[in-house]
Design an enzyme around this catalytic site. Structure first.
Site, mmCIF file in Angstrom:
data_model
loop_
_atom_site.group_PDB
_atom_site.id
_atom_site.type_symbol
_atom_site.label_atom_id
_atom_site.label_comp_id
_atom_site.label_asym_id
_atom_site.label_seq_id
_atom_site.Cartn_x
_atom_site.Cartn_y
_atom_site.Cartn_z
ATOM 1 N N PRO A 85 32.859 47.471 36.103
ATOM 2 C CA PRO A 85 33.047 48.555 37.061
ATOM 3 C C PRO A 85 34.538 48.814 37.263
ATOM 4 O O PRO A 85 35.292 47.861 37.475
ATOM 5 C CB PRO A 85 32.382 48.040 38.346
ATOM 6 C CG PRO A 85 32.312 46.565 38.184
ATOM 7 C CD PRO A 85 32.272 46.272 36.715
ATOM 8 N N PRO A 86 34.995 50.053 37.140
ATOM 9 C CA PRO A 86 36.441 50.297 37.243
ATOM 10 C C PRO A 86 36.926 50.228 38.694
ATOM 11 O O PRO A 86 36.149 50.446 39.628
ATOM 12 C CB PRO A 86 36.584 51.729 36.703
ATOM 13 C CG PRO A 86 35.246 52.361 36.875
ATOM 14 C CD PRO A 86 34.219 51.263 36.857
ATOM 15 N N GLY A 91 39.658 43.839 36.075
ATOM 16 C CA GLY A 91 40.405 43.909 34.809
ATOM 17 C C GLY A 91 39.923 44.992 33.864
ATOM 18 O O GLY A 91 40.091 44.884 32.651
ATOM 19 N N SER A 92 39.331 46.080 34.407
ATOM 20 C CA SER A 92 38.768 47.097 33.508
ATOM 21 C C SER A 92 39.841 47.806 32.700
ATOM 22 O O SER A 92 39.641 48.074 31.509
ATOM 23 C CB SER A 92 37.928 48.112 34.286
ATOM 24 O OG SER A 92 38.751 48.826 35.174
ATOM 25 N N ALA A 95 41.040 45.472 29.866
ATOM 26 C CA ALA A 95 40.011 45.312 28.827
ATOM 27 C C ALA A 95 39.905 46.588 27.998
ATOM 28 O O ALA A 95 39.779 46.541 26.772
ATOM 29 C CB ALA A 95 38.670 44.971 29.468
ATOM 30 N N ASP A 136 45.968 40.178 33.287
ATOM 31 C CA ASP A 136 44.688 40.793 32.880
ATOM 32 C C ASP A 136 44.565 40.903 31.359
ATOM 33 O O ASP A 136 43.573 40.436 30.792
ATOM 34 C CB ASP A 136 44.533 42.190 33.493
ATOM 35 C CG ASP A 136 44.253 42.160 34.965
ATOM 36 O OD1 ASP A 136 44.622 41.159 35.610
ATOM 37 O OD2 ASP A 136 43.675 43.122 35.487
#
Ligand code: PMV
Length: 307
Positions: A85-86, A91-92, A95, A136
């Protein structure tokens, strides 16, 4: 351009030390089994096609990753699918950056070393927020549970838990901005550096205690470190009533400690608990999403480096 060209990278939770890590103190972070998949195709670019809301910075990311791997950005389209989930501190964006980088490297027929992935992933993450520590993308690139200190190159060491400790991750439906939380703290630090440097030293001491607790497999001591870190995050001004309420509910449901994770000002909460499923169920009843994960479990994403 080689086809098919895929890249994958995982999310993370910061167990201890977020924000202070931007100022050179260590942080402890762990991979979570949520990931971003990227697939690169030739087409009119640079363009990012996402299963989440379109972000204007997507095209910039695709262009930068293409340039970094020697592709022509005007011929690159990347499709992404994300379970992360952003805007919750999981860490979206890192990633996403590492997954797009890996897909670009695959299309260019290049294999990136872990160190290259880490350095380039951090440069790409800057597109999303200004002065990231790099923690991250380090976890997105390497997986596992790591102690991280920023630097050129950063210090990254694998931490091995002494027992299987279970963590509840919980997040609500409101995204927030890590960049705004980091920027707000920077303004306060600039106005009162000595005070904030002392607070960051206090966070560093909690991180050291927490790592020792994790290595001993001592859930009670790790939980106490979570609570101390949460109190310091509140003093630093990066918490919010929403995460404090969630952390309180987690403790009432039996957690040994709970805190925000990541940028704060909302976002996700983590809790350490013997009966993690019971804590997760209690939090789900408050309309949040949860995930239960063993700290340091071998979350195999892609390109993991054994330290
Ligand atoms: O909110 P996230 O998942 O991007 O985590 C941010 C962590 C910070 O320490 C607040 C910032 C950083 O760059 O390390």
């Amino acid at each position: 351009m080689r086809q098919p060209a895929h890249g994958r990278a995982g999310g993370k939770v910061i167990l201890l030390g977020e924000h202070a890590v931007v100022y050179g103190r260590p942080a402890l972070a762990a991979a979570v089994p949520l990931a971003v998949d990227a697939r690169l195709e030739p087409g009119a670019g640079p363009r990012l096609v996402s299963d989440h809301a379109d972000d204007p910075r997507g095209a910039e990311l695709v262009a930068a990753a293409a340039r970094a791997t020697g592709l022509d950005p005007t011929r690159v389209v990347v499709h992404v699918r994300s379970d992360i989930p952003p805007g919750r501190g999981l860490g979206s964006s890192a990633a996403l950056s590492v997954a797009v980088l890996r897909a670009s490297a695959a299309a260019a027929g290049r294999t990136l070393s872990p160190a290259e992935t880490l350095a380039c992933g951090r440069d790409l993450e800057r597109i999303f927020h200004g002065t990231p520590s790099g923690v991250d993308p380090a976890v997105a690139a390497l997986g596992g549970c790591v102690r991280f200190v920023r630097g050129e190159p950063p210090e990254v060491a694998l931490v091995r838990p002494g027992a299987r400790l279970r963590l509840v991750v919980a997040w609500g439906d409101r995204p927030r901005s890590t960049g705004a939380a980091v920027g707000g703290l920077r303004a306060r630090w600039e106005a009162a550096r000595a005070r904030y440097e002392r607070l960051f030293d206090d966070v560093a001491a909690v991180v050291a205690d927490g790592i020792a607790a994790l290595e001993r497999g001592d859930a009670a001591a790790l939980g106490a470190a979570f609570d101390r870190n949460q109190a310091l995050l509140e003093t630093l001004g990066v918490s919010s009533p929403e995460v404090e309420t969630l952390a309180r509910h987690a403790r009432v449901a039996g957690a040994r400690g709970a805190k925000l994770t990541g940028g704060g000002a909302g976002g996700a909460v983590i809790a350490i608990a013997d009966d993690a499923d019971a804590v997760a169920a209690a939090l789900q009843a408050r309309a949040v999403d949860t995930l239960v994960v063993g700290i340091g479990d071998d979350v195999r994403i892609d390109g993991r480096m054994e330290a």
